[in-house]
Every structure is written in structure tokens, then in C-alpha cells.
Design a protein around this motif. Sequence first.
Motif, PDB file in Angstrom:
ATOM      1  N   ALA A 120      18.157  38.471 -27.028  1.00  0.00           N
ATOM      2  CA  ALA A 120      17.992  37.769 -25.605  1.00  0.00           C
ATOM      3  C   ALA A 120      16.785  36.664 -25.905  1.00  0.00           C
ATOM      4  CB  ALA A 120      17.738  38.704 -24.377  1.00  0.00           C
ATOM      5  N   SER A 121      15.748  37.180 -26.462  1.00  0.00           N
ATOM      6  CA  SER A 121      14.795  36.113 -26.691  1.00  0.00           C
ATOM      7  C   SER A 121      15.106  35.006 -27.640  1.00  0.00           C
ATOM      8  CB  SER A 121      13.485  36.915 -27.385  1.00  0.00           C
ATOM      9  OG  SER A 121      13.291  37.770 -26.379  1.00  0.00           O
ATOM     10  N   PHE A 122      16.011  35.417 -28.814  1.00  0.00           N
ATOM     11  CA  PHE A 122      16.198  34.397 -29.874  1.00  0.00           C
ATOM     12  C   PHE A 122      17.120  33.375 -29.054  1.00  0.00           C
ATOM     13  CE2 PHE A 122      18.997  32.616 -32.766  1.00  0.00           C
ATOM     14  CZ  PHE A 122      18.165  32.432 -33.890  1.00  0.00           C
ATOM     15  N   THR A 123      18.132  33.523 -28.022  1.00  0.00           N
ATOM     16  CA  THR A 123      19.127  32.994 -27.558  1.00  0.00           C
ATOM     17  C   THR A 123      17.908  31.812 -26.333  1.00  0.00           C
ATOM     18  OG1 THR A 123      20.923  34.531 -27.264  1.00  0.00           O
ATOM     19  CG2 THR A 123      21.092  32.898 -25.800  1.00  0.00           C
ATOM     20  N   LYS A 194       6.947  28.355  -9.517  1.00  0.00           N
ATOM     21  CA  LYS A 194       7.892  29.051  -9.169  1.00  0.00           C
ATOM     22  C   LYS A 194       8.508  29.586 -10.669  1.00  0.00           C
ATOM     23  CE  LYS A 194      12.228  28.232  -6.745  1.00  0.00           C
ATOM     24  NZ  LYS A 194      12.968  27.298  -5.791  1.00  0.00           N
ATOM     25  N   THR A 195       8.733  28.723 -11.544  1.00  0.00           N
ATOM     26  CA  THR A 195       9.266  29.172 -12.793  1.00  0.00           C
ATOM     27  C   THR A 195       8.734  30.133 -13.568  1.00  0.00           C
ATOM     28  OG1 THR A 195      10.294  27.045 -13.231  1.00  0.00           O
ATOM     29  CG2 THR A 195      10.301  28.543 -14.909  1.00  0.00           C
ATOM     30  N   LYS A 196       7.425  30.134 -13.391  1.00  0.00           N
ATOM     31  CA  LYS A 196       6.594  31.180 -13.949  1.00  0.00           C
ATOM     32  C   LYS A 196       6.652  32.491 -13.154  1.00  0.00           C
ATOM     33  CE  LYS A 196       2.786  28.443 -16.151  1.00  0.00           C
ATOM     34  NZ  LYS A 196       1.483  28.268 -15.992  1.00  0.00           N
ATOM     35  N   LYS A 197       6.823  32.510 -11.952  1.00  0.00           N
ATOM     36  CA  LYS A 197       7.134  33.552 -10.974  1.00  0.00           C
ATOM     37  C   LYS A 197       8.786  34.276 -11.553  1.00  0.00           C
ATOM     38  CE  LYS A 197       4.260  32.457  -6.897  1.00  0.00           C
ATOM     39  NZ  LYS A 197       4.409  32.411  -5.643  1.00  0.00           N
ATOM     40  N   LEU A 198       9.463  33.279 -11.851  1.00  0.00           N
ATOM     41  CA  LEU A 198      10.849  33.724 -12.163  1.00  0.00           C
ATOM     42  C   LEU A 198      10.578  34.679 -13.417  1.00  0.00           C
ATOM     43  CD1 LEU A 198      13.702  33.919 -11.776  1.00  0.00           C
ATOM     44  CD2 LEU A 198      13.949  31.868 -12.970  1.00  0.00           C
ATOM     45  N   MET A 202      11.461  38.497 -14.565  1.00  0.00           N
ATOM     46  CA  MET A 202      12.165  38.974 -15.797  1.00  0.00           C
ATOM     47  C   MET A 202      11.390  39.984 -16.840  1.00  0.00           C
ATOM     48  SD  MET A 202      14.000  35.373 -16.384  1.00  0.00           S
ATOM     49  CE  MET A 202      14.809  35.986 -17.927  1.00  0.00           C
ATOM     50  N   SER A 203      10.099  39.656 -16.814  1.00  0.00           N
ATOM     51  CA  SER A 203       9.271  40.524 -17.877  1.00  0.00           C
ATOM     52  C   SER A 203       9.156  41.716 -17.195  1.00  0.00           C
ATOM     53  CB  SER A 203       8.076  39.814 -17.939  1.00  0.00           C
ATOM     54  OG  SER A 203       7.066  39.848 -16.820  1.00  0.00           O
ATOM     55  N   LYS A 204       9.320  42.099 -16.015  1.00  0.00           N
ATOM     56  CA  LYS A 204       9.067  43.273 -15.499  1.00  0.00           C
ATOM     57  C   LYS A 204      10.134  44.344 -15.765  1.00  0.00           C
ATOM     58  CE  LYS A 204       6.358  42.192 -11.385  1.00  0.00           C
ATOM     59  NZ  LYS A 204       6.342  42.405 -10.027  1.00  0.00           N
ATOM     60  N   VAL A 205      11.385  43.721 -16.150  1.00  0.00           N
ATOM     61  CA  VAL A 205      12.563  44.347 -16.912  1.00  0.00           C
ATOM     62  C   VAL A 205      12.206  45.036 -17.811  1.00  0.00           C
ATOM     63  CG1 VAL A 205      14.807  44.315 -17.483  1.00  0.00           C
ATOM     64  CG2 VAL A 205      14.219  43.099 -15.418  1.00  0.00           C
TER      65      VAL A 205
END
Length: 213
Positions: A120-123, A194-198, A202-205
Motif C-alpha cells: 500500500a505504501s509503495f503504491t 485537513k489532509t494531515k487529519k485524514l 489512516m495511520s490508526k488502522v
Amino acid sequence: MQRHLSLIDKLIINADQALRTLVPNAAAASQASPAESKPHSELDSTQQKHVAGLMRINHTGEVCAQALYQGQALTAKLPTVRAEMEQAAQEEIDHLVWCEQRLNQLGSHTSIFNPLFYAASFTLGAAAGIAGDKWSLGFVAATEDQVCKHITDHLTQLPAEDEKSRAILETMLADEQQHGDRALAAGGHPFSTKTKKLMTAMSKVMTKTTYRI
């Protein structure tokens, strides 16, 4: 004379780097772990389990960082930006190895979800590179900001006597802050709140799934 690499060459190099990142004990650090100079301390079973969970999260974070930088280096347009990504990826290898070593000392393991997070990170990294170097560098800065927040939080959760884990995380924190600053200085576009909050959501997952597994 610098050799020009074809797309196939680059893909092979990235595949090799992925294996070095994901296969246990395959990567080698260029520097000794800062934990080596710290005394061993006995942790009770609850503390040991909790510290292992924190270090597993940080290890997976470094897996994601490797994938992110490799994806960006593959698609970066400017050679200077590509070199910046490759250098950052090399520096992150030390963190990856240190976290894995500490997990071994704690009698624990890395996350089974690492291959998924790497992919996912590579993509995401490759997509950011395609979008443009200023966005790619901005993504690095925003990601490092998230990583620094995680590490800062983890430092408050470590048992006071665990000097080994603390030494690793404190060194990582300083390095990650430097990576973010360098990305912005190289022309990265700062991301909105706003983007950083998103990105935080995602990082919480990642943190919730890798703490135990």
C-alpha cells in the motif's frame, strides 16, 4: 559515468529492496543500535508485552517508510529528488533493523501484516511521485510529521527503566524530524491540516492492527 537504469532494472532493484525489508534479519544497518550502549533492564510480562507492541508499530512504520521512499524514487522526475528519496530510504534501514533487534530481545516478532502495508505504501509513494516532485516531497514531510507524533507518544508510554527502547526511539525521532525538514527544504508542498487529519485516521488502522499481530 553514471549508468542509466531501465524500468526493468529499477523494478528488479525495488523487488530486492522489498525482500530485504520484509524478510526477517535480511537488512543490515550501517550504524550500531543506540540501544547497545544502554544497560539491560528486567521488565515484567505486562511491560514486556506492551513495549513489544510499541516497537512492532514502529517497525511497521519503518517498513512503510521504505516502501514509500522506494515508490517515490521509482517515479520521481528530477534526479536530485530521486537521490533524496534513495538516501532517506537508506537511512531508514537503520531504524528498521534497530526495531527488529529490539523485538527479538523482547522475545517478540514483527507484524504479519507488513507485506500488505509495504504494498500500500509503495503504491502511494509511486502515485505521489507521478503527481509531481513538490507533492512527493510534501507527502514525505507530512508522513514524517505523523511518524514523529507516534514516536513522541510512545516515548511517554515506555517504562522508565527501559533505556534500550528509549534510546532507539529518541534517535529515530531526531532522524525523522530531519527527513521532514529536508523534504520541505527541497521544495515540498506543505499539506493542509485537513489532509494531515485524514492521514492520521489512516495511520490508526496500522497502529491498531500491528500492536498485537
